[in-house]
Design a protein around this motif. Structure first.
Motif, PDB file in Angstrom:
ATOM      1  N   ASP A  10       9.024  -3.442   1.392  1.00  0.00           N
ATOM      2  CA  ASP A  10       8.242  -3.431   0.147  1.00  0.00           C
ATOM      3  C   ASP A  10       7.844  -2.007  -0.228  1.00  0.00           C
ATOM      4  O   ASP A  10       7.089  -1.364   0.505  1.00  0.00           O
ATOM      5  N   HIS A  20       3.595  -7.902  -5.049  1.00  0.00           N
ATOM      6  CA  HIS A  20       2.413  -8.205  -4.224  1.00  0.00           C
ATOM      7  C   HIS A  20       1.150  -7.944  -5.050  1.00  0.00           C
ATOM      8  O   HIS A  20       0.222  -8.750  -5.058  1.00  0.00           O
ATOM      9  N   LEU A  43      -4.354  -1.651  -0.405  1.00  0.00           N
ATOM     10  CA  LEU A  43      -3.659  -2.843   0.085  1.00  0.00           C
ATOM     11  C   LEU A  43      -2.191  -2.567   0.425  1.00  0.00           C
ATOM     12  O   LEU A  43      -1.530  -3.386   1.080  1.00  0.00           O
ATOM     13  N   GLY A  45       1.090  -2.037   1.945  1.00  0.00           N
ATOM     14  CA  GLY A  45       1.581  -2.122   3.319  1.00  0.00           C
ATOM     15  C   GLY A  45       0.652  -2.824   4.290  1.00  0.00           C
ATOM     16  O   GLY A  45       0.905  -2.874   5.486  1.00  0.00           O
ATOM     17  N   VAL A  46      -0.434  -3.381   3.767  1.00  0.00           N
ATOM     18  CA  VAL A  46      -1.443  -4.024   4.609  1.00  0.00           C
ATOM     19  C   VAL A  46      -1.152  -5.522   4.688  1.00  0.00           C
ATOM     20  O   VAL A  46      -0.677  -6.123   3.723  1.00  0.00           O
ATOM     21  N   SER A  47      -1.436  -6.146   5.836  1.00  0.00           N
ATOM     22  CA  SER A  47      -1.092  -7.554   6.048  1.00  0.00           C
ATOM     23  C   SER A  47      -1.775  -8.465   5.026  1.00  0.00           C
ATOM     24  O   SER A  47      -2.721  -8.062   4.356  1.00  0.00           O
ATOM     25  N   ARG A  48      -1.279  -9.687   4.936  1.00  0.00           N
ATOM     26  CA  ARG A  48      -1.794 -10.620   3.931  1.00  0.00           C
ATOM     27  C   ARG A  48      -3.289 -10.845   4.108  1.00  0.00           C
ATOM     28  O   ARG A  48      -4.067 -10.765   3.164  1.00  0.00           O
ATOM     29  N   SER A  51      -5.363  -7.730   3.443  1.00  0.00           N
ATOM     30  CA  SER A  51      -5.384  -7.477   1.996  1.00  0.00           C
ATOM     31  C   SER A  51      -6.455  -8.331   1.329  1.00  0.00           C
ATOM     32  O   SER A  51      -7.262  -7.832   0.532  1.00  0.00           O
ATOM     33  N   LYS A  73      -1.945 -16.986  -3.072  1.00  0.00           N
ATOM     34  CA  LYS A  73      -1.329 -15.685  -3.380  1.00  0.00           C
ATOM     35  C   LYS A  73       0.149 -15.705  -2.998  1.00  0.00           C
ATOM     36  O   LYS A  73       1.015 -15.226  -3.744  1.00  0.00           O
ATOM     37  N   ASN A  74       0.456 -16.263  -1.814  1.00  0.00           N
ATOM     38  CA  ASN A  74       1.843 -16.285  -1.364  1.00  0.00           C
ATOM     39  C   ASN A  74       2.720 -17.105  -2.301  1.00  0.00           C
ATOM     40  O   ASN A  74       3.862 -16.741  -2.574  1.00  0.00           O
ATOM     41  N   TYR A  77       3.519 -14.990  -5.146  1.00  0.00           N
ATOM     42  CA  TYR A  77       4.461 -13.945  -4.739  1.00  0.00           C
ATOM     43  C   TYR A  77       5.874 -14.513  -4.600  1.00  0.00           C
ATOM     44  O   TYR A  77       6.838 -13.938  -5.113  1.00  0.00           O
ATOM     45  N   SER A 111       9.290  -4.864   8.317  1.00  0.00           N
ATOM     46  CA  SER A 111       8.348  -5.250   7.266  1.00  0.00           C
ATOM     47  C   SER A 111       7.335  -6.249   7.789  1.00  0.00           C
ATOM     48  O   SER A 111       7.698  -7.182   8.500  1.00  0.00           O
ATOM     49  N   ALA A 112       6.090  -6.074   7.412  1.00  0.00           N
ATOM     50  CA  ALA A 112       5.032  -6.998   7.823  1.00  0.00           C
ATOM     51  C   ALA A 112       5.118  -8.333   7.095  1.00  0.00           C
ATOM     52  O   ALA A 112       4.389  -9.266   7.416  1.00  0.00           O
ATOM     53  N   SER A 113       6.022  -8.428   6.117  1.00  0.00           N
ATOM     54  CA  SER A 113       6.037  -9.607   5.255  1.00  0.00           C
ATOM     55  C   SER A 113       6.763 -10.800   5.878  1.00  0.00           C
ATOM     56  O   SER A 113       7.850 -10.663   6.435  1.00  0.00           O
ATOM     57  N   LYS A 114       6.157 -11.958   5.730  1.00  0.00           N
ATOM     58  CA  LYS A 114       6.804 -13.205   6.141  1.00  0.00           C
ATOM     59  C   LYS A 114       7.922 -13.572   5.176  1.00  0.00           C
ATOM     60  O   LYS A 114       8.716 -14.473   5.447  1.00  0.00           O
ATOM     61  N   ASN A 115       7.974 -12.899   4.056  1.00  0.00           N
ATOM     62  CA  ASN A 115       9.013 -13.162   3.070  1.00  0.00           C
ATOM     63  C   ASN A 115      10.148 -12.133   3.119  1.00  0.00           C
ATOM     64  O   ASN A 115      11.016 -12.136   2.252  1.00  0.00           O
TER      65      ASN A 115
HETATM   66  C1  G6P Z   1       4.131  -5.895   3.509  1.00  0.00           C
HETATM   67  C2  G6P Z   1       3.605  -5.546   2.134  1.00  0.00           C
HETATM   68  C3  G6P Z   1       2.161  -5.998   1.986  1.00  0.00           C
HETATM   69  C4  G6P Z   1       2.017  -7.462   2.367  1.00  0.00           C
HETATM   70  C5  G6P Z   1       2.520  -7.707   3.781  1.00  0.00           C
HETATM   71  C6  G6P Z   1       2.502  -9.179   4.143  1.00  0.00           C
HETATM   72  O1  G6P Z   1       3.531  -5.035   4.430  1.00  0.00           O
HETATM   73  O2  G6P Z   1       3.689  -4.164   1.914  1.00  0.00           O
HETATM   74  O3  G6P Z   1       1.778  -5.803   0.642  1.00  0.00           O
HETATM   75  O4  G6P Z   1       0.660  -7.865   2.276  1.00  0.00           O
HETATM   76  O5  G6P Z   1       3.871  -7.244   3.869  1.00  0.00           O
HETATM   77  O6  G6P Z   1       3.434  -9.851   3.341  1.00  0.00           O
HETATM   78  P1  G6P Z   1       3.502 -11.435   3.149  1.00  0.00           P
HETATM   79  O7  G6P Z   1       4.684 -11.616   2.225  1.00  0.00           O
HETATM   80  O8  G6P Z   1       3.737 -12.044   4.481  1.00  0.00           O
HETATM   81  O9  G6P Z   1       2.216 -11.859   2.561  1.00  0.00           O
END
Ligand code: G6P
Ligand code: MG
Length: 218
Positions: A10, A20, A43, A45-48, A51, A73-74, A77, A111-115
């Protein structure tokens, strides 16, 4: 010698940082909580969960309410990323991925994202990366080093053999804590702690970057 590159997703390979932000903005609006682009900056790069906590500030909510808001929110997104395609790769991304592959450098997504997986598929780069570390891979979010250490391990490399590309302060912090080389993309106010700061990936040549990194290490 650098043998692997770990890309944050991201804000590095694609501009999902914007999605996001838009999803959090919608949630904040619905909750009547003041929020805007400027408030979104911390926010990045910060976890869900972290954030959401930053958005809520000292307002008190129950755990079920917190869970519901994270899911809402998810949901927004996930809707926004449905149409992601190779067109959404940021300038320079494909050229660099291909150059790295040619040079025999291993490539991971960190990436910290679950997506993250869904986004990687949509971008059409799944076959260009050797490993994906995402929001399911480790417990502790960035700025803990865990996610990048997991990615390096997936690549079979030591931390000092890896360079991380990041657009977020929390991500640079995580990569440095992992003992890795760092390239920060964006304004120095945000990514200035990295070994090298660049505006974005456009025109980035692996050969040149490698030379710069070995200068830094002298
Ligand atoms: C990345 C993004 C963040 C987001 C985090 C969790 O680090 O930069 O903006 O909050 O991933 O992503 P998720 O899709 O699991 O909410
Ligand atoms: Mg990022």
């Amino acid at each position: 010698d650098i043998r692997g590159v770990i890309f944050d997703l991201d804000g590095v390979l694609t501009d999902t940082a914007e999605y996001h932000y838009l999803a959090w903005q919608q949630l904040a609006d619905e909750e009547g909580i003041p929020f805007n682009r400027q408030a979104n900056e911390p926010l990045r790069g910060v976890s869900r969960r972290a954030s959401l906590m930053l958005i809520l500030g000292d307002r008190q909510y129950s755990e079920p309410e917190i869970q519901e808001m994270m899911e809402r929110k998810n949901h927004y997104y996930v809707e926004l990323i449905q149409t992601i395609s190779p067109k959404d790769l940021l300038p320079g991304a494909i050229a660099l991925l291909d150059e790295l592959r040619q040079a025999g450098i291993k490539i991971a997504i960190g990436s910290a994202s679950k997506n993250a997986r869904m986004v990687v598929e949509g971008l059409g780069i799944a076959d260009k990366v050797d490993a994906i570390a995402d929001g399911y891979s480790v417990e502790r979010p960035k700025p803990a080093p865990d996610l990048f250490l997991y990615a390096a391990n997936q690549l079979g490399l030591e931390p000092q053999q890896c360079v991380v590309f990041e657009d977020a302060a929390a991500g640079i912090e995580a990569a440095l804590a992992a003992g890795m080389w760092t390239v920060g993309l964006g304004p120095p106010e945000r990514v200035g702690a990295s070994h090298i700061v660049l505006p974005n990936l456009a025109g980035v040549k692996w050969a040149e970057l490698q030379a710069k990194l070995s200068d830094v290490s002298k």
